[in-house]
Design an enzyme around this catalytic site. Structure first.
Site, PDB file in Angstrom:
ATOM      1  N   GLU A   7     -10.215   4.481   8.955  1.00  6.94           N
ATOM      2  CA  GLU A   7     -10.514   4.063   7.206  1.00  6.94           C
ATOM      3  C   GLU A   7     -11.268   2.737   7.170  1.00  6.94           C
ATOM      4  OE1 GLU A   7      -7.487   4.778   5.974  1.00  6.94           O
ATOM      5  OE2 GLU A   7      -7.762   7.362   4.973  1.00  6.94           O
ATOM      6  N   ASP A  21      -2.493  14.302   6.895  1.00  4.36           N
ATOM      7  CA  ASP A  21      -2.159  13.090   6.602  1.00  4.36           C
ATOM      8  C   ASP A  21      -0.947  13.235   5.491  1.00  4.36           C
ATOM      9  OD1 ASP A  21      -1.733   9.956   5.644  1.00  4.36           O
ATOM     10  OD2 ASP A  21      -4.074  10.558   4.593  1.00  4.36           O
ATOM     11  N   GLU A  80       1.101  -0.966  -0.159  1.00  7.10           N
ATOM     12  CA  GLU A  80       0.223  -0.107  -0.183  1.00  7.10           C
ATOM     13  C   GLU A  80       0.979   1.207   0.130  1.00  7.10           C
ATOM     14  OE1 GLU A  80      -3.582  -0.225   2.337  1.00  7.10           O
ATOM     15  OE2 GLU A  80      -3.798   1.779   2.111  1.00  7.10           O
ATOM     16  N   GLU A  96       4.747   9.206  -0.867  1.00  7.84           N
ATOM     17  CA  GLU A  96       2.114   8.896  -1.086  1.00  7.84           C
ATOM     18  C   GLU A  96       1.977  10.128  -1.847  1.00  7.84           C
ATOM     19  OE1 GLU A  96       0.108   7.951   1.840  1.00  7.84           O
ATOM     20  OE2 GLU A  96      -2.200   8.056   0.685  1.00  7.84           O
ATOM     21  N   TRP A 101     -13.029  13.216   1.564  1.00  9.21           N
ATOM     22  CA  TRP A 101     -12.332  12.781   0.941  1.00  9.21           C
ATOM     23  C   TRP A 101     -11.992  13.595  -0.504  1.00  9.21           C
ATOM     24  CZ3 TRP A 101     -13.279   6.575   1.337  1.00  9.21           C
ATOM     25  CH2 TRP A 101     -12.257   6.382   1.791  1.00  9.21           C
TER      26      TRP A 101
HETATM   27  O1  GCW Z   1      -2.309   8.475   3.934  1.00 12.98           O
HETATM   28  C1  GCW Z   1      -3.753   7.053   4.306  1.00 12.98           C
HETATM   29  C2  GCW Z   1      -3.518   6.097   3.011  1.00 12.98           C
HETATM   30  C3  GCW Z   1      -3.740   4.931   2.634  1.00 12.98           C
HETATM   31  C4  GCW Z   1      -3.562   4.335   4.877  1.00 12.98           C
HETATM   32  C5  GCW Z   1      -3.561   5.620   5.582  1.00 12.98           C
HETATM   33  C6  GCW Z   1      -3.210   5.219   7.005  1.00 12.98           C
HETATM   34  C7  GCW Z   1      -2.713   2.360   4.663  1.00 12.98           C
HETATM   35  O2  GCW Z   1      -3.496   6.888   2.096  1.00 12.98           O
HETATM   36  O3  GCW Z   1      -3.474   4.199   2.123  1.00 12.98           O
HETATM   37  O4  GCW Z   1      -3.539   3.286   4.959  1.00 12.98           O
HETATM   38  O5  GCW Z   1      -3.366   6.743   5.756  1.00 12.98           O
HETATM   39  O6  GCW Z   1      -2.262   5.576   7.424  1.00 12.98           O
HETATM   40  O7  GCW Z   1      -3.228   4.562   7.306  1.00 12.98           O
END
Ligand code: GCW
Length: 715
Positions: free
Chosen positions: A306, A380, A182, A408, A558
């Site tokens: 999530e 994030d 991921e 990411e 989102w």
């Molecule tokens: O940033 C988001 C990501 C997810 C990730 C989540 C997290 C593992 O897009 O892919 O999941 O954070 O940190 O839990």
């Protein structure tokens, strides 16, 4: 004739720089020192090495030195067991140091993992001593010693000692059991679950070497979006095989625990943390794990976030959930790392505030072997975020720092972005929780609130690409994470300098130019992606490229429009007291830098303020013109990065030179794409022109909106 041609090709390969460098060796390349004076100095000082004792770790030290020195010095160095012999270098426990004079003091100073390297005269002969209290300390000292050589430092008179500032120095893999990573941009997972435990890929050993060389001492193998299968017997045997490989390198294994595992694997009807059979199930599972892996680190848990299961499914708190697991691992000295990355679609409150709202009331309610792992910022892993308001707000709970190494939101594996400046910016931020100087670093090292559990982690950027990290320069981010986990006071520059010397060359002109690029690369990326505090305006799902126009996703938070809030008046998220008031979660002194629209640090302006398009910025420009300026200078700077790189053509190997060059071309295109798409879209609100002096976008907004990337990696 054929033979002559063959010899010609071989000598061509040897004499020039075109020997293939695929990046596999990372920063542990150990090529011959090409400075004759230094080489002579090293050879004179290191005629032989004495290492006393035997253990798996000591054997690793011997092998690393043998390989390292035969490469660096291009000669075989004798490794003996007797410190009194002719050896120029002694590697020994503090307790075995001859003399005994100040050994006690040294032992206390070095603790479990520290080491000291110093020169002394013994029997009229100069020796270099590498000492530590433990084998692992000696391994860290050995890597430091090799680094001195790799970075061309004099060893005539060494005197250095080093003790890690944090106890838990970790890497979190988001690797699924099917090997898809991921947010991974460097191929598939390096964990080949199918061939484990029988087949030990040599790569596992090289991975452990690389981690140990920078002080990383814990890894969580599996995705936080967890699969309970990892806790089944046959998978635990695979995990045990990895644990056995990593142990002598000082690396402990953690696993991610799926909260609903008692239902999925144990066939219970509930995973309620206050239910006795659930607690028992975990107790038994943990007992099984420790019977295989006696030094198992513990669990890392993402719960009620999530869509992941968690204690709130049973109307219990995060503390209830964490404590239940903490009870299970406590008899074995295991710990639970509970993530604070939570937000809920049903919660209308600004996402920025939700983790704080959930966790601050739980301060003091966690068992002593629980750490709460907090992302560096409240949203994030954005290109730039203010530090997370939880830092400093939970004095009774040890907080662990979570950075993201995999890029990411930072250009994935096509953009050159050196992350040490981002990490340092967060670590040096002042929370003011106990007055001035209460930096995030001091919160997480436990010194402010007297915690002994402390640590830092990063979400790994490692995959099975031959060069591990996709972009050759992305290796620097793995490297700098480890170095900062060991010592967060190291400067971004020093780390870049070390890494470049070890990974490429000690050539002064190369270092000067490429280091400058490294140090500016993160700010440049902010400029062409998310200037002035913009955030979360990337493409949906894969998070690749810009898509600030997205507004139709199920969960409000989102959607990029939720974050930039552009309208006819201006742009930005009002998080002051007249808006969501997320600012109130910061201590008053910290808040001050952002609460007034006229004095707000412009790097965070649109993070905290909704600002009129014609607002006058410190430069004298309007906000709109400033935004244009940032986006355009971001792109220009990537062009500059490429020009600097082109100068390195004959300084380094052709393979990596070309690789980075091609990636820089992609980065230029992507930077333009971000600039054009964002400005054309925001222009539909500002109704202001992109200043005529700038090259105008050559495509329409509709074109950018139409782009699709169904197979972008990492999703
Ligand atoms: O940033 C988001 C990501 C997810 C990730 C989540 C997290 C593992 O897009 O892919 O999941 O954070 O940190 O839990």
């Amino acid at each position: 004739m054929k033979k002559i041609f063959f010899l010609f090709i071989v000598s061509l390969l040897i004499c020039s720089n075109i020997i293939a460098e695929d990046g596999y060796r990372l920063w542990l390349r150990y090529d011959k020192i090409n400075n004759p004076a230094l080489l002579a100095q090293y050879k004179k000082n290191i005629q032989a090495i004495a290492i006393k004792g035997t253990s798996p770790t000591l054997d690793i030290i011997r092998t690393e030195l043998k390989n390292g020195l035969s490469g660096l010095l291009d000669s075989e160095i004798k490794i003996t067991g007797n410190a009194g012999s002719n050896a120029g270098v002694w590697i020994c426990k503090v307790a075995d140091l001859p003399g005994g004079d100040n050994n006690k003091e040294i032992a206390e100073q070095l603790g479990k993992e520290g080491y000291k390297i110093f020169s002394k005269i013994s029997g009229g002969k100069k020796v270099i001593v590498i000492c530590a209290n433990t084998d692992i300390g000696l391994l860290y000292g050995t890597f430091n010693f090799l680094r001195l050589l790799q970075t061309n430092q004099s060893i005539e008179n060494v005197n250095t000692s080093s003790v890690p500032k944090l106890n838990l120095r970790m890497l979190n893999h988001w690797d699924n059991l099917n090997r898809v990573v991921e947010r991974g941009y460097a191929g598939f997972s390096i964990w080949n679950w199918h061939t484990l435990p029988g087949y030990i890929d040599p790569r596992y050993i090289d991975y452990a070497r690389a981690n140990a060389s920078i002080g990383i001492n814990a890894v969580s193998l599996t995705n936080v979006n967890a699969n309970a299968t990892i806790l089944t017997k046959s998978y635990l045997e695979k995990v045990k095989a990895l644990a056995d490989v990593f142990r002598p390198y000082g690396i402990k294994i953690f696993l991610t625990a799926r909260f609903s595992a008692p239902i999925e694997l144990g066939k219970l009807s509930t995973a309620d943390p206050l239910n006795d059979s659930v607690q028992n199930w975990w107790n038994n599972k943990v007992k099984e794990i420790y019977s295989l892996i006696p030094d198992f680190g513990g669990f890392l848990v993402k719960a009620n976030s999530e869509g992941q299961p968690g204690p709130q499914d049973y109307k219990r708190t995060h503390a209830d959930g964490a404590n239940m697991l903490a009870n299970a691992v406590a008899p074995y000295k295991g710990i639970i790392i509970w993530r604070a990355f939570v937000y809920a679609a049903e919660n209308p409150v600004d996402r920025h505030k939700q983790a704080y709202d959930d966790f601050v009331p739980l301060d003091g309610k966690f068992k002593r072997n629980v750490m709460v792992q907090v992302k560096n910022g409240a949203i994030d892993f954005m290109p730039r975020e203010p530090f997370h308001p939880l830092f400093g707000a939970m004095p009774k709970t040890p907080l662990m720092m979570e950075f993201q190494v995999t890029q990411e939101y930072l250009g994935q594996a096509t953009n050159w972005v050196y992350l040490a400046p981002l990490y340092k910016e967060v670590l040096n931020s002042d929370t003011y929780c106990k007055g001035k100087g209460s930096t995030v670093a001091k919160v997480i090292d436990g010194s402010i609130d007297g915690h002994t559990l402390n640590g830092m982690t990063g979400v790994s950027n490692i995959g099975n690409d031959i060069n591990w990290c996709g972009h050759p320069i992305a290796q620097a981010n793995w490297y700098c994470l480890g170095r900062l986990e060991w010592d967060y006071d190291l400067s971004s520059e020093q780390i870049a300098d070390e890494w470049l010397r070890m990974s490429f060359t000690n050539d002064a002109a190369f270092l000067q130019s490429v280091k400058t690029v490294m140090l500016q690369s993160r700010e440049i990326m902010v400029d062409y992606m998310n200037p002035l505090g913009l955030h979360h305006i990337m493409g949906t799902g894969h998070h690749y490229g810009p898509a600030p126009w997205i507004s139709n996703l199920n969960r409000p938070e989102w959607n990029p429009v939720y974050y930039h809030k552009a309208d006819s008046i201006g742009i930005g998220f009002n998080r002051t007291s007249t808006g969501s008031n997320a600012l109130a979660q910061y201590f008053p002194e910290a808040r001050k830098q952002w609460e007034d629209i006229n004095t707000c640090d412009e790097k965070y302006l649109l993070w905290f303020q909704h600002v009129a398009w014609d607002h006058k910025m410190k430069s004298g420009r309007t906000l709109w013109n400033e935004l244009c300026k940032k986006y355009y200078s971001g792109v220009d700077s990537v062009v500059w990065m490429k020009n600097e790189w082109l100068k390195q053509k004959n300084k380094i190997d052709e393979q990596r030179f070309n690789q980075v060059k091609m990636l820089l071309d992609i980065q230029i295109d992507e930077a333009k794409w971000w600039r054009n798409a964002c400005l054309l879209y925001f222009q539909t609100f500002s109704k202001m022109p992109i200043p005529a002096s700038y090259e105008q976008p050559d495509k329409t907004l509709e074109y950018y909106k139409s782009l699709r990337f169904p197979f972008a990696p990492g999703n």
